[in-house]
Write a protein that holds these residues in place. Sequence first.
Motif, PDB file in Angstrom:
ATOM      1  N   PHE A 168       0.844  -1.193   0.000  1.00  0.00           N
ATOM      2  CA  PHE A 168       0.000   0.000   0.000  1.00  0.00           C
ATOM      3  C   PHE A 168       0.885   1.251   0.000  1.00  0.00           C
ATOM      4  N   THR A 221      -3.512   5.227   0.052  1.00  0.00           N
ATOM      5  CA  THR A 221      -4.403   4.148   0.507  1.00  0.00           C
ATOM      6  C   THR A 221      -5.069   4.579   1.819  1.00  0.00           C
ATOM      7  N   PRO A 222      -6.354   4.301   2.029  1.00  0.00           N
ATOM      8  CA  PRO A 222      -6.951   4.589   3.340  1.00  0.00           C
ATOM      9  C   PRO A 222      -6.171   3.845   4.439  1.00  0.00           C
ATOM     10  N   THR A 268      -8.074  -0.447   6.284  1.00  0.00           N
ATOM     11  CA  THR A 268      -7.642  -0.534   4.885  1.00  0.00           C
ATOM     12  C   THR A 268      -8.370  -1.683   4.192  1.00  0.00           C
ATOM     13  N   PRO A 269      -9.188  -1.393   3.177  1.00  0.00           N
ATOM     14  CA  PRO A 269      -9.982  -2.469   2.573  1.00  0.00           C
ATOM     15  C   PRO A 269      -9.112  -3.487   1.830  1.00  0.00           C
ATOM     16  N   GLN A 270      -9.696  -4.659   1.630  1.00  0.00           N
ATOM     17  CA  GLN A 270      -9.018  -5.704   0.849  1.00  0.00           C
ATOM     18  C   GLN A 270      -8.711  -5.200  -0.564  1.00  0.00           C
ATOM     19  N   ASP A 271      -9.701  -4.584  -1.197  1.00  0.00           N
ATOM     20  CA  ASP A 271      -9.505  -4.070  -2.561  1.00  0.00           C
ATOM     21  C   ASP A 271      -9.553  -2.549  -2.488  1.00  0.00           C
ATOM     22  N   THR A 272      -8.419  -1.912  -2.758  1.00  0.00           N
ATOM     23  CA  THR A 272      -8.338  -0.463  -2.562  1.00  0.00           C
ATOM     24  C   THR A 272      -7.226   0.124  -3.424  1.00  0.00           C
ATOM     25  N   ILE A 273      -6.968   1.435  -3.251  1.00  0.00           N
ATOM     26  CA  ILE A 273      -5.902   2.098  -4.010  1.00  0.00           C
ATOM     27  C   ILE A 273      -4.542   1.566  -3.564  1.00  0.00           C
ATOM     28  N   GLN A 274      -3.692   1.185  -4.520  1.00  0.00           N
ATOM     29  CA  GLN A 274      -2.338   0.733  -4.193  1.00  0.00           C
ATOM     30  C   GLN A 274      -1.344   1.489  -5.059  1.00  0.00           C
ATOM     31  N   ASN A 303      -5.409  -9.414   2.939  1.00  0.00           N
ATOM     32  CA  ASN A 303      -5.052  -8.661   4.146  1.00  0.00           C
ATOM     33  C   ASN A 303      -5.202  -9.592   5.342  1.00  0.00           C
ATOM     34  N   ASP A 321      -8.240  -4.025   7.250  1.00  0.00           N
ATOM     35  CA  ASP A 321      -9.469  -4.815   7.395  1.00  0.00           C
ATOM     36  C   ASP A 321      -9.177  -6.208   6.817  1.00  0.00           C
TER      37      ASP A 321
END
Length: 314
Positions: free
Chosen positions: A121, A125-126, A130-136, A240, A284
């Motif tokens: 990440f 990234t939040p 932190t979500p499983q599928d997110t900005i990387q 995650n 998360d």
Amino acid sequence: MKRILVTGATGQIGSELVPALRYKYGNRNVIAAGHKRTPQKEFLEEGPYITLDVTGFESINKVVQDYHIDTIFHLAALLSAVAEQNPQAAWKINMEGLYNVLEVSRKNGCSVFFPSSIGAFGPSTPSVSTPQDTIQRPNTIYGVCKVSGELLCDYYFTRFRVDTRGIRFPGLISHKTPPGGGTTDYAVEIFYHAIQEKRYECFLKEDTYLDMMYMPDAIRSAIELMETDPNRLKHRNAFNITAVSFSPADLASYIKKFIPEFSISYKVDAVRQSIADSWPRHMDDSAARDEWGWKPQYNLENLTRDMIDRLSEK
Ligand code: AKB
């Protein structure tokens, strides 16, 4: 999993994963491979050990064929801080190594475990839940290699049906083998210093929160994921997982419960601090919990007690 190859076997994860796999699958069925010519004594005594350079396709291919390997735990890699000192070497070892392992697996029908990391990440990234599928969009070479590795593993599964699976590990804490060149290494070093000198100078700021995990949980997670019925997996790669999120100040106050004279001071290392600041504070991990039943057993209290007990015995 019947015949298993572990690359990077002498490193922090490998030196505990190899004995755990040998216990479960039999000593002769787990081939430990590392770059060291003289590894830990038990590696040689308990089962096969070979010297292996993962940047060479042919040498990996030969080992896989000679030993009839069906599963590869590919752990050989440079960690974040050391990778930042030599990005070219990091790309070669971390990416070329993974590419070779995937190609060998495609040709020989092996399954592959690939350890990703919170390092996959980046600053956009939040950082909480932190979500499983997110900005990387990582800004370190280590992170660039990890996110590329996650994608490459997904590609080899969808394109070639190679059974790739992986986990995004948080910082790992263990009493057996010290980590080498990571950003989360403080959480291991602190225990050695607390026991020997009763004081520790930390290279991260006191309020730097990061996900962490005790090694027995990490080892169990890798084996459990590889043993899961593939039909249950929606994500396959780069789950995650976390056990606990804490800062250096939190860890120091738990250590003080066991070693009251212990004190901590801070001398921030700018490179490692900026790497840590770009990583999530707390992921998360509900996808791992839902898809293959992930559940940690160690929290800050019982991992601190176990680390102090085990290192004091040493
Ligand atoms: C590191 O600090 O580089 C590793 C990791 C979190 O991937 N421990």
